[in-house]
Scaffold this motif. Structure first.
Motif, short mmCIF file in Angstrom:
data_model
loop_
_atom_site.label_atom_id
_atom_site.label_comp_id
_atom_site.label_asym_id
_atom_site.label_seq_id
_atom_site.Cartn_x
_atom_site.Cartn_y
_atom_site.Cartn_z
N MET A 181 6.43 -8.45 -34.68
CA MET A 181 7.22 -8.77 -33.48
C MET A 181 8.63 -9.22 -33.85
SD MET A 181 5.51 -7.78 -30.99
CE MET A 181 6.62 -8.37 -29.70
N ALA A 182 8.80 -9.81 -35.02
CA ALA A 182 10.16 -10.15 -35.47
C ALA A 182 10.98 -8.87 -35.67
CB ALA A 182 10.10 -10.95 -36.76
N ILE A 183 10.34 -7.86 -36.27
CA ILE A 183 11.04 -6.58 -36.48
C ILE A 183 11.36 -5.93 -35.15
CG2 ILE A 183 10.75 -4.24 -37.39
CD1 ILE A 183 9.09 -5.51 -39.67
N LYS A 184 10.42 -5.97 -34.21
CA LYS A 184 10.65 -5.35 -32.89
C LYS A 184 11.72 -6.10 -32.11
CE LYS A 184 8.31 -4.54 -28.46
NZ LYS A 184 8.95 -3.24 -28.19
N THR A 185 11.64 -7.43 -32.13
CA THR A 185 12.55 -8.24 -31.32
C THR A 185 13.97 -8.25 -31.89
OG1 THR A 185 10.69 -9.65 -30.69
CG2 THR A 185 12.89 -10.54 -30.31
N ARG A 186 14.09 -8.23 -33.22
CA ARG A 186 15.40 -8.32 -33.86
C ARG A 186 15.78 -7.02 -34.57
NH1 ARG A 186 17.53 -13.20 -34.40
NH2 ARG A 186 19.40 -11.91 -34.22
N THR A 187 15.34 -5.89 -34.02
CA THR A 187 15.59 -4.60 -34.70
C THR A 187 17.08 -4.31 -34.88
OG1 THR A 187 15.12 -2.23 -34.60
CG2 THR A 187 15.48 -3.32 -32.50
N GLN A 188 17.90 -4.75 -33.94
CA GLN A 188 19.35 -4.51 -34.07
C GLN A 188 19.91 -5.29 -35.26
OE1 GLN A 188 21.53 -5.19 -30.48
NE2 GLN A 188 23.47 -4.45 -31.32
N PHE A 189 19.51 -6.53 -35.40
CA PHE A 189 19.96 -7.34 -36.52
C PHE A 189 19.42 -6.78 -37.84
CE2 PHE A 189 19.44 -10.92 -39.47
CZ PHE A 189 20.73 -11.43 -39.49
N LEU A 190 18.23 -6.17 -37.78
CA LEU A 190 17.59 -5.61 -38.97
C LEU A 190 17.98 -4.15 -39.19
CD1 LEU A 190 14.06 -7.23 -38.56
CD2 LEU A 190 15.82 -7.87 -40.21
N ASP A 191 19.07 -3.73 -38.59
CA ASP A 191 19.65 -2.41 -38.83
C ASP A 191 18.68 -1.28 -38.47
OD1 ASP A 191 21.73 -0.70 -39.56
OD2 ASP A 191 21.06 -0.56 -41.65
N GLY A 192 17.92 -1.46 -37.37
CA GLY A 192 17.08 -0.38 -36.87
C GLY A 192 15.73 -0.23 -37.56
N LEU A 193 15.32 -1.19 -38.37
CA LEU A 193 13.99 -1.11 -39.00
C LEU A 193 12.92 -1.17 -37.92
CD1 LEU A 193 14.49 -3.51 -42.05
CD2 LEU A 193 14.57 -1.01 -42.05
N TYR A 194 11.80 -0.48 -38.16
CA TYR A 194 10.74 -0.44 -37.15
C TYR A 194 9.38 -0.25 -37.83
CZ TYR A 194 10.41 4.60 -37.96
OH TYR A 194 10.22 5.84 -38.54
N THR A 195 8.32 -0.46 -37.06
CA THR A 195 6.96 -0.18 -37.53
C THR A 195 6.29 0.76 -36.53
OG1 THR A 195 5.76 -1.89 -36.30
CG2 THR A 195 6.86 -2.59 -38.33
N ASP A 196 5.15 1.30 -36.91
CA ASP A 196 4.38 2.15 -36.00
C ASP A 196 3.25 1.38 -35.31
OD1 ASP A 196 5.87 4.43 -36.37
OD2 ASP A 196 4.60 5.24 -37.96
N ILE A 197 3.30 0.07 -35.37
CA ILE A 197 2.28 -0.76 -34.72
C ILE A 197 2.36 -0.58 -33.20
CG2 ILE A 197 1.59 -3.14 -34.22
CD1 ILE A 197 0.71 -2.21 -36.97
N ILE A 198 1.19 -0.47 -32.57
CA ILE A 198 1.11 -0.41 -31.11
C ILE A 198 1.10 -1.85 -30.61
CG2 ILE A 198 -0.23 0.42 -29.14
CD1 ILE A 198 -1.44 2.52 -31.11
N HIS A 199 2.27 -2.35 -30.25
CA HIS A 199 2.44 -3.78 -29.99
C HIS A 199 1.53 -4.30 -28.88
CE1 HIS A 199 6.23 -2.23 -31.74
NE2 HIS A 199 6.22 -3.37 -32.41
N GLU A 200 1.25 -3.45 -27.89
CA GLU A 200 0.43 -3.89 -26.76
C GLU A 200 -1.02 -4.18 -27.16
OE1 GLU A 200 3.99 -1.83 -25.49
OE2 GLU A 200 2.36 -1.23 -26.83
N ASN A 201 -1.42 -3.79 -28.37
CA ASN A 201 -2.78 -4.06 -28.84
C ASN A 201 -2.87 -5.33 -29.69
OD1 ASN A 201 -3.63 -1.76 -27.56
ND2 ASN A 201 -3.86 -0.52 -29.40
N ILE A 202 -1.75 -6.02 -29.88
CA ILE A 202 -1.74 -7.18 -30.77
C ILE A 202 -2.65 -8.29 -30.27
CG2 ILE A 202 -0.31 -9.12 -31.57
CD1 ILE A 202 1.94 -7.12 -32.08
N ALA A 203 -2.53 -8.66 -29.00
CA ALA A 203 -3.29 -9.80 -28.48
C ALA A 203 -4.80 -9.57 -28.58
CB ALA A 203 -2.89 -10.09 -27.03
N LYS A 204 -5.25 -8.39 -28.18
CA LYS A 204 -6.71 -8.16 -28.21
C LYS A 204 -7.23 -8.05 -29.64
CE LYS A 204 -6.70 -3.09 -27.56
NZ LYS A 204 -7.15 -2.00 -26.65
N THR A 205 -6.42 -7.52 -30.55
CA THR A 205 -6.84 -7.46 -31.96
C THR A 205 -6.93 -8.86 -32.54
OG1 THR A 205 -5.68 -5.33 -32.15
CG2 THR A 205 -6.38 -6.39 -34.19
#
Length: 516
Positions: free
Chosen positions: A247-271
């Motif tokens: 979520m740090a990468i997703k939330t601060r992607t602009q500061f992190l120069d566009g870095l991203y993951t393939d995680i399905i963020h909406e599944n985080i809470a239930k996992t």
């Protein structure tokens, strides 16, 4: 470094599981692995096959059933370890062997009793042996955070030459600070001539609370894989928490120069919930991202800001991790704006009540009760103060029979119902259900028990058990609480507490109909 994707390598089932009080079963591990696959994890480290037959079988089962994530197994730089990884993983079309050895002076001298050249040769031989089984070989320099940089650069270079496609740089004891750890990664990219032939990974522990910060610092310097665990599970203070770094990468992607993951963020809470339940490791309420308070607001100033503009106090939405909405907790810290919004949501027009009067009475109730619920707020609107505090149901006596095989759990409950003593007996699958059934019959209120939770207040044999229950009645949720050194009595008090809440709700509904 041109590639912007960050590979998420999850070690919940290896580093996380080995830190639990008891081992997980094969089916439990498989359930977690499939949940991690649905979350979008790139690499699942399933276990340490040589450590036990159970671990071997678990890794093999996960390798058979997981299709969309790469399944990985861990080995020391020992032939039998590497061979065991292959035997467990060979059922998968694609798999990874992850081999490691310590490289810090402290570990080499006091643990391994070897010098650096011996360690270097062992690492090279292990990587080459693993390459006989798969092209996907990862090598870790254990305790890299305390390894002299010249030695670290040398072993990384030689590991890549030997065939390792991923080089992992662990901060094994959580010793480094983010700037310091970032400099280690930067030095590797500047000094290792064949660094572009491998993916640089990091595995950070949280002993100083720096695991997420160190991992983010590393990817800013070129690392492209983060090793982490759901809910931060792991040795000692745990690993880098998957949910935090993702979520740090997703939330601060602009500061992190566009870095991203393939995680399905909406599944985080239930996992997170599934892992916590299976591992019997409850998530602290204040835990970042997935704690129950992560999207809760009780301060009046915060509530007022969020109600005006969510972004004033929320840097991400609860929906982004799979939670329906934030929670506004009505406590003594809540302001008038919050109470007005709650009354609006309950359908009360502003011209039908005096907000100052309701708020003053709300504060008095909140000081006494702690957290106030919507049905409590309605009680302030429609019931006098005497009726508001009056309990229709009071526990007078409780007897429970429960025991070994062949004994049917039975409860006998005596209650005062509007001042009249009544008694009921019932059976159940256990003593708690038997008590619940008695109280249901006595109150003649049929509701659905949605949540039952026991927590200890204090320590030792004199600790009190607090029971919290949530029930559903006419599509509304009601909460009850009980406290006693006897958990069955605490359960009864919690049930009576929640039935009193429903009782007040029914009185309110009658009052509203009379007003209408």
């Amino acid at each position: 470094m041109k590639d912007k994707k960050i590979i998420i390598f999850d070690s919940t089932l290896r580093d996380g599981e080995q830190a639990l009080q008891q081992s997980l079963s094969l089916n439990q591990k498989l359930q977690i692995a499939l949940a991690l696959e649905n979350l979008g994890v790139d690499v699942i480290e399933a276990g340490f096959p040589v450590s036990s037959p159970g671990d071997f079988n678990s890794v093999q089962s996960i390798a058979k059933n997981v299709k969309n994530s790469i399944v990985c197994a861990l080995s020391r730089v020992v032939d039998k370890d590497i061979d065991a990884c292959y035997e467990a993983l060979k059922v998968a079309q694609h798999f990874r062997i992850h081999t490691f050895i310590a490289t810090s002076d402290l570990h080499m001298k006091d643990k391994l009793k070897k010098d650096f050249n011996e360690v270097l040769i062992m690492a090279q031989n292990a990587i080459k042996r693993a390459r006989n089984y798969t092209d996907d070989v990862e090598f870790s320099c254990e305790d890299a955070g305390r390894t002299p940089i010249d030695n670290l650069c040398k072993i990384v270079e030689e590991a890549i030459k030997a065939g390792a496609k991923t080089i992992n740089i662990p901060d094994t004891v959580g010793y480094t600070l983010p700037y310091e750890f970032g400099e280690i990664i930067k030095n590797l990219f500047n000094r290792v001539p064949n660094i572009d032939k491998a993916i640089i990974s990091v595995h950070c522990h949280n002993d100083l609370g720096m695991a997420t910060g160190n991992s983010l610092s590393a990817i800013m310097q070129g690392a492209r894989q983060i090793e982490c665990a759901m809910n931060g599970l792991g040795e000692r203070a745990g690993n880098c928490a998957l949910e935090e770094v993702v979520m740090a990468i997703k939330t601060r992607t602009q500061f992190l120069d566009g870095l991203y993951t393939d995680i399905i963020h909406e599944n985080i809470a239930k996992t997170s919930k599934l892992v916590a339940a299976i591992c019997n490791e409850p998530v602290p309420s204040h835990k970042a991202i997935v704690g129950s308070n992560a999207f809760s607001h009780s301060s009046g100033i915060h509530q007022d800001g969020v109600l005006k503009n969510r972004e004033t106090y929320e840097i991400m939405t609860p929906q982004s991790i799979g939670i329906n909405d934030n929670r506004m907790l009505m406590t003594a810290r809540s302001g008038r704006h919050m109470i007005k919004i709650c009354l609006d949501n309950l359908g009360y027009a502003a011209n039908t009540y005096n907000l100052d009067d309701v708020y003053a009475r709300f504060l008095k109730l909140a000081d006494k009760k702690g957290q106030v619920y919507d049905y409590d707020l309605e009680a302030l609107m429609f019931l006098s103060q005497d009726k508001e505090e009056q309990m229709g149901f009071v526990l007078e006596n409780l007897n429970v029979i429960s025991g070994a095989k062949g004994v049917i759990p039975t409860a006998s409950v005596q209650m005062s119902i509007d001042g009249e003593l009544k008694t009921e007996s019932s059976t159940g699958n256990g003593p708690v259900e038997a008590v619940f059934n008695c109280i249901t019959r006595l109150t003649q209120i049929e509701c659905l028990l949605k949540n039952y939770n026991i927590s200890a207040k204090g320590s030792g044999v004199d600790a009190q058990g607090q029971v919290d229950v949530d029930v559903e009645f006419k599509d509304r949720r009601f909460h009850g609480k009980g406290l006693s050194t006897d958990v069955i009595e605490a359960s009864a008090e919690a049930f009576i507490s929640v039935f009193n809440a429903i009782h007040r709700y029914l009185l309110i509904e009658d009052a509203k109909r009379n007003v209408g």
